[in-house]
Design a protein around this motif. Structure first.
Motif, PDB file in Angstrom:
ATOM      1  N   ASP A 180      41.021  42.603  36.081  1.00 40.77           N
ATOM      2  CA  ASP A 180      41.808  43.833  36.090  1.00 40.77           C
ATOM      3  C   ASP A 180      43.097  43.575  36.874  1.00 40.77           C
ATOM      4  O   ASP A 180      43.045  43.107  38.021  1.00 40.77           O
ATOM      5  CB  ASP A 180      41.014  44.970  36.737  1.00 40.77           C
ATOM      6  N   VAL A 181      44.230  43.846  36.252  1.00 39.24           N
ATOM      7  CA  VAL A 181      45.534  43.668  36.894  1.00 39.24           C
ATOM      8  C   VAL A 181      46.196  45.026  36.991  1.00 39.24           C
ATOM      9  O   VAL A 181      46.320  45.734  35.988  1.00 39.24           O
ATOM     10  CB  VAL A 181      46.428  42.692  36.100  1.00 39.24           C
ATOM     11  N   LYS A 182      46.629  45.385  38.190  1.00 35.73           N
ATOM     12  CA  LYS A 182      47.185  46.720  38.421  1.00 35.73           C
ATOM     13  C   LYS A 182      48.669  46.637  38.775  1.00 35.73           C
ATOM     14  O   LYS A 182      49.117  45.708  39.451  1.00 35.73           O
ATOM     15  CB  LYS A 182      46.437  47.417  39.562  1.00 35.73           C
ATOM     16  N   PRO A 231      25.873  40.616  35.973  1.00 32.77           N
ATOM     17  CA  PRO A 231      25.572  39.307  36.593  1.00 32.77           C
ATOM     18  C   PRO A 231      26.833  38.515  36.955  1.00 32.77           C
ATOM     19  O   PRO A 231      26.732  37.313  37.205  1.00 32.77           O
ATOM     20  CB  PRO A 231      24.816  38.603  35.461  1.00 32.77           C
ATOM     21  N   ASP A 232      28.032  39.145  36.980  1.00 27.73           N
ATOM     22  CA  ASP A 232      29.275  38.404  37.209  1.00 27.73           C
ATOM     23  C   ASP A 232      30.128  39.083  38.271  1.00 27.73           C
ATOM     24  O   ASP A 232      29.822  40.185  38.740  1.00 27.73           O
ATOM     25  CB  ASP A 232      30.078  38.302  35.898  1.00 27.73           C
ATOM     26  N   TRP A 233      31.224  38.386  38.614  1.00 26.09           N
ATOM     27  CA  TRP A 233      32.198  38.921  39.563  1.00 26.09           C
ATOM     28  C   TRP A 233      33.338  39.599  38.818  1.00 26.09           C
ATOM     29  O   TRP A 233      33.868  39.066  37.844  1.00 26.09           O
ATOM     30  CB  TRP A 233      32.762  37.800  40.437  1.00 26.09           C
ATOM     31  N   GLN A 234      33.713  40.785  39.261  1.00 24.02           N
ATOM     32  CA  GLN A 234      34.900  41.483  38.752  1.00 24.02           C
ATOM     33  C   GLN A 234      36.065  41.164  39.699  1.00 24.02           C
ATOM     34  O   GLN A 234      35.944  41.299  40.918  1.00 24.02           O
ATOM     35  CB  GLN A 234      34.662  43.003  38.720  1.00 24.02           C
ATOM     36  N   VAL A 235      37.195  40.726  39.142  1.00 22.77           N
ATOM     37  CA  VAL A 235      38.361  40.349  39.933  1.00 22.77           C
ATOM     38  C   VAL A 235      39.474  41.365  39.699  1.00 22.77           C
ATOM     39  O   VAL A 235      39.788  41.703  38.557  1.00 22.77           O
ATOM     40  CB  VAL A 235      38.844  38.932  39.562  1.00 22.77           C
ATOM     41  N   ASN A 236      40.062  41.859  40.796  1.00 28.01           N
ATOM     42  CA  ASN A 236      41.111  42.883  40.727  1.00 28.01           C
ATOM     43  C   ASN A 236      42.387  42.335  41.370  1.00 28.01           C
ATOM     44  O   ASN A 236      42.423  42.101  42.583  1.00 28.01           O
ATOM     45  CB  ASN A 236      40.665  44.145  41.467  1.00 28.01           C
ATOM     46  N   LEU A 237      43.423  42.122  40.573  1.00 27.70           N
ATOM     47  CA  LEU A 237      44.639  41.458  41.034  1.00 27.70           C
ATOM     48  C   LEU A 237      45.834  42.407  40.995  1.00 27.70           C
ATOM     49  O   LEU A 237      45.921  43.271  40.119  1.00 27.70           O
ATOM     50  CB  LEU A 237      44.944  40.243  40.143  1.00 27.70           C
TER      51      LEU A 237
END
Length: 255
Positions: A180-182, A231-237
């Motif tokens: 997710d890119v904000k 089962p995964d990592w959510q990445v927020n950039l």
């Protein structure tokens, strides 16, 4: 009679001496203020530094978890005011497109199946306010500038390019679903070295600008902000760069 003629001559001379000189007043006024207005074309490079306090372990596959870079391209409008020839203030309205890239080796389990390139793309709306020391010759102006640059990122998004290997569209889409890119608003510090080449009432500005982002978080948790969603990592950039270096070339009218 001669006495009256002499008195009249003295009176005329005093009146001429006391009367304001229009040409001199115009020269003095023109020395106080000058200005320029025009447009820029811009091109440059971005740098994304490694976030601080990165936790131990293998995080290289996390998008933009390490040092990355890219390019930018844009343009916009400029206005510059110069006071007593040597003090300048420039305010611009600029728009530029950014494409920052990060390469990884993609594994399925313990098997490497290819190489991927993440593209983080966004558009910046920039409002630099630059205070300058200006040095002028008949042919050109030279300036050194420093000031804040307010930047708003818009239309931030992530995409994935396959550089090598057999990686399916379904796999790429599954990865994008975890990213997710904000959009973000930042304040940069801008340093400028400028040259302006005079052509009659026009001039051609050539500027080199370095901008450092004081609004981008430095810490890993704040910038990358990984969140475990089994089962995964959510990445927020954040849609932003740590710093950039740009060349600005333009055309302006001097008044």
């Amino acid at each position: 009679m001669r006495r009256h003629a002499c008195l009249a001559a003295w009176a005329m001379a005093l009146a001429m001496a006391a009367a304001p000189d229009p040409a001199g007043a115009a020269i003095k006024k023109s020395d106080i203020f000058h200005g320029s207005a025009g447009a820029y074309f811009t091109v440059g490079g971005d740098l994304w530094t490694q976030p601080s306090d990165r936790p131990p372990g293998d995080w290289d596959a996390v998008p933009f978890g390490d040092t990355a870079g890219g390019w930018n391209l844009g343009g916009g409008l400029l206005f510059e005011a110069r006071f007593v020839k040597h003090i300048g203030l420039e305010i611009d309205l600029l728009f530029d497109h950014h494409d920052d890239m990060y390469d990884i080796e993609y594994f399925v389990g313990s098997i490497s199946v290819g190489e991927l390139r993440y593209h983080m793309r966004f558009m910046d709306v920039r409002l630099p306010i630059i205070f300058k020391a200006v040095f002028e010759t008949p042919a050109m102006r030279f300036s050194l500038g420093l000031g804040p640059e307010i930047v708003w990122s818009k239309h931030s998004r992530m995409s994935i390019e396959t550089l090598d290997g057999q990686i399916t569209d379904a796999q790429r889409q599954a990865i994008l679903g975890l990213l997710d890119v904000k959009d973000q608003g930042d304040v940069f510090l801008c340093v400028e070295l400028g040259f302006e080449f005079k052509v009659k009432m026009l001039s051609i500005p050539l500027k080199l600008r370095y901008s450092y982002n004081f609004g981008q978080p430095e810490d890993w948790d704040d910038r990358v902000n990984p969140t475990y969603v089994p089962p995964d990592w959510q990445v927020n950039l954040p849609g932003s760069q740590t710093m950039d270096l740009r060349i600005l070339l333009g055309l302006q009218y001097d008044f």
